[in-house]
Design a protein around this motif. Structure first.
Motif, short mmCIF file in Angstrom:
data_model
loop_
_atom_site.label_atom_id
_atom_site.label_comp_id
_atom_site.label_asym_id
_atom_site.label_seq_id
_atom_site.Cartn_x
_atom_site.Cartn_y
_atom_site.Cartn_z
N LEU A 142 8.86 17.48 7.78
CA LEU A 142 9.08 16.25 7.04
C LEU A 142 7.85 15.99 6.20
O LEU A 142 6.73 16.13 6.69
N CYS A 143 8.04 15.61 4.94
CA CYS A 143 6.93 15.37 4.04
C CYS A 143 7.14 14.04 3.32
O CYS A 143 8.24 13.49 3.32
N CYS A 144 6.10 13.57 2.69
CA CYS A 144 6.21 12.41 1.82
C CYS A 144 5.38 12.69 0.57
O CYS A 144 4.75 13.73 0.45
N ARG A 145 5.41 11.75 -0.37
CA ARG A 145 4.66 11.88 -1.61
C ARG A 145 3.63 10.77 -1.70
O ARG A 145 3.76 9.76 -1.00
N PRO A 146 2.63 10.90 -2.55
CA PRO A 146 1.63 9.83 -2.68
C PRO A 146 2.24 8.47 -3.04
O PRO A 146 1.70 7.43 -2.67
N GLU A 147 3.38 8.48 -3.71
CA GLU A 147 4.03 7.24 -4.13
C GLU A 147 4.83 6.59 -3.00
O GLU A 147 5.38 5.51 -3.17
N THR A 148 4.91 7.24 -1.86
CA THR A 148 5.66 6.70 -0.72
C THR A 148 4.93 5.48 -0.16
O THR A 148 3.74 5.55 0.12
N PRO A 176 0.82 -1.21 0.00
CA PRO A 176 0.00 0.00 0.00
C PRO A 176 0.86 1.26 0.00
O PRO A 176 1.90 1.33 0.64
N MET A 177 0.37 2.24 -0.73
CA MET A 177 1.05 3.54 -0.85
C MET A 177 0.22 4.61 -0.13
O MET A 177 -0.98 4.45 0.07
N ILE A 178 0.87 5.71 0.21
CA ILE A 178 0.17 6.83 0.84
C ILE A 178 -0.98 7.30 -0.04
O ILE A 178 -2.07 7.59 0.44
N GLY A 179 -0.76 7.34 -1.35
CA GLY A 179 -1.81 7.77 -2.27
C GLY A 179 -3.06 6.91 -2.19
O GLY A 179 -4.17 7.40 -2.40
N ASP A 180 -2.90 5.62 -1.88
CA ASP A 180 -4.05 4.73 -1.72
C ASP A 180 -4.95 5.20 -0.58
O ASP A 180 -6.17 5.18 -0.68
N LEU A 181 -4.32 5.65 0.50
CA LEU A 181 -5.09 6.17 1.63
C LEU A 181 -5.77 7.48 1.28
O LEU A 181 -6.92 7.71 1.62
N LEU A 182 -5.05 8.34 0.59
CA LEU A 182 -5.61 9.64 0.22
C LEU A 182 -6.81 9.48 -0.70
O LEU A 182 -7.75 10.28 -0.64
N ASN A 183 -6.77 8.48 -1.56
CA ASN A 183 -7.89 8.25 -2.48
C ASN A 183 -9.15 7.84 -1.73
O ASN A 183 -10.26 8.08 -2.19
N ARG A 184 -9.00 7.21 -0.57
CA ARG A 184 -10.16 6.76 0.21
C ARG A 184 -10.63 7.80 1.20
O ARG A 184 -11.77 7.75 1.67
N LYS A 185 -9.77 8.72 1.59
CA LYS A 185 -10.12 9.70 2.61
C LYS A 185 -10.44 11.05 1.96
O LYS A 185 -9.87 11.40 0.95
N GLN A 186 -11.33 11.76 2.58
CA GLN A 186 -11.61 13.11 2.13
C GLN A 186 -11.18 14.06 3.23
O GLN A 186 -11.25 13.75 4.41
N GLY A 187 -10.73 15.22 2.84
CA GLY A 187 -10.30 16.18 3.83
C GLY A 187 -9.88 17.46 3.15
O GLY A 187 -9.85 17.55 1.93
N THR A 188 -9.56 18.41 3.96
CA THR A 188 -9.17 19.72 3.47
C THR A 188 -7.85 20.11 4.10
O THR A 188 -7.64 19.87 5.30
N ARG A 226 2.10 21.05 -3.62
CA ARG A 226 0.85 21.35 -2.95
C ARG A 226 0.66 20.35 -1.81
O ARG A 226 0.57 19.16 -2.05
N PRO A 227 0.65 20.81 -0.56
CA PRO A 227 0.54 19.87 0.56
C PRO A 227 -0.90 19.43 0.78
O PRO A 227 -1.83 20.19 0.59
N LEU A 228 -1.07 18.19 1.15
CA LEU A 228 -2.37 17.63 1.48
C LEU A 228 -2.25 16.96 2.84
O LEU A 228 -1.43 16.08 3.02
N LEU A 229 -3.04 17.36 3.81
CA LEU A 229 -2.95 16.74 5.12
C LEU A 229 -4.03 15.69 5.34
O LEU A 229 -3.78 14.68 5.94
N HIS A 230 -5.22 15.91 4.87
CA HIS A 230 -6.34 14.98 5.06
C HIS A 230 -6.34 14.45 6.49
O HIS A 230 -5.97 15.14 7.41
N GLY A 231 -6.75 13.20 6.71
CA GLY A 231 -6.74 12.59 8.03
C GLY A 231 -5.53 11.70 8.22
O GLY A 231 -5.45 10.96 9.18
N LEU A 232 -4.61 11.74 7.30
CA LEU A 232 -3.48 10.83 7.29
C LEU A 232 -2.60 10.87 8.54
O LEU A 232 -2.24 9.82 9.05
N PRO A 233 -2.24 12.03 9.08
CA PRO A 233 -1.33 12.01 10.22
C PRO A 233 -1.83 11.20 11.41
O PRO A 233 -1.09 10.44 11.99
N VAL A 234 -3.10 11.32 11.74
CA VAL A 234 -3.63 10.58 12.88
C VAL A 234 -3.61 9.09 12.60
O VAL A 234 -3.22 8.28 13.44
#
Length: 144
Positions: free
Chosen positions: A81-87, A2-14, A120-128
């Motif tokens: 510290l940041c990551c990319r959707p492909e991480t 699984p990649m970070i982008g997979d999580l972002l595709n399922r989660k919505q956020g601002t 462009r940074p995207l935080l969504h619910g990913l950090p928690v």
């Protein structure tokens, strides 16, 4: 894997961000309004830091500074510290665990006319979510 982008595709956020010049009081009101624990700090659409609940406690409250009089640029965490959707998810989890960070903005780099634009940074619910995964016992978490 699984990649970070997979999580972002399922989660919505601002993405919630504030300019570097706002006061701690203004920033904490934004955090309370949106029920979040961190804000990306920007200057001319560039990420210059991250402002977290921990920054408020350690650098404002503990030092008895007035939140209305303190600029977040003076108390934010400058190293972001940041990551990319492909991480890979496990890599992001490892970074958060070993670097002891609770918030990991995800950057998508855009290319326009062959020139790299600002990320462009995207935080969504990913950090928690990643923080919870990082707290699993070593045997329960996948190793990178």
């Amino acid at each position: 894997m699984p990649m970070i982008g997979d999580l972002l595709n399922r989660k919505q956020g601002t993405l919630h961000s504030v300019p570097a010049g706002v006061s701690v009081l203004e920033a904490t009101r934004v955090m309370n309004q949106h029920k979040i624990g961190a804000l990306v700090v920007t200057d001319d659409d560039r990420i210059v830091g991250i402002f977290t609940e921990r920054d408020v406690l350690r650098r404002v409250v503990a030092e008895e500074r007035s939140p209305a009089d303190v600029c977040i640029a003076d108390v934010m965490t400058s190293e972001v510290l940041c990551c990319r959707p492909e991480t890979p998810l496990e890599e992001a989890q490892s970074v958060m665990k070993h670097r002891r960070v609770r918030h990991l903005p995800v950057l998508r780099l855009s290319v326009l006319s062959g020139r790299r634009q600002d990320a462009r940074p995207l935080l969504h619910g990913l950090p928690v979510l990643l923080e919870r995964r990082c707290s699993l016992p070593a045997g329960d978490a996948a190793q990178p």
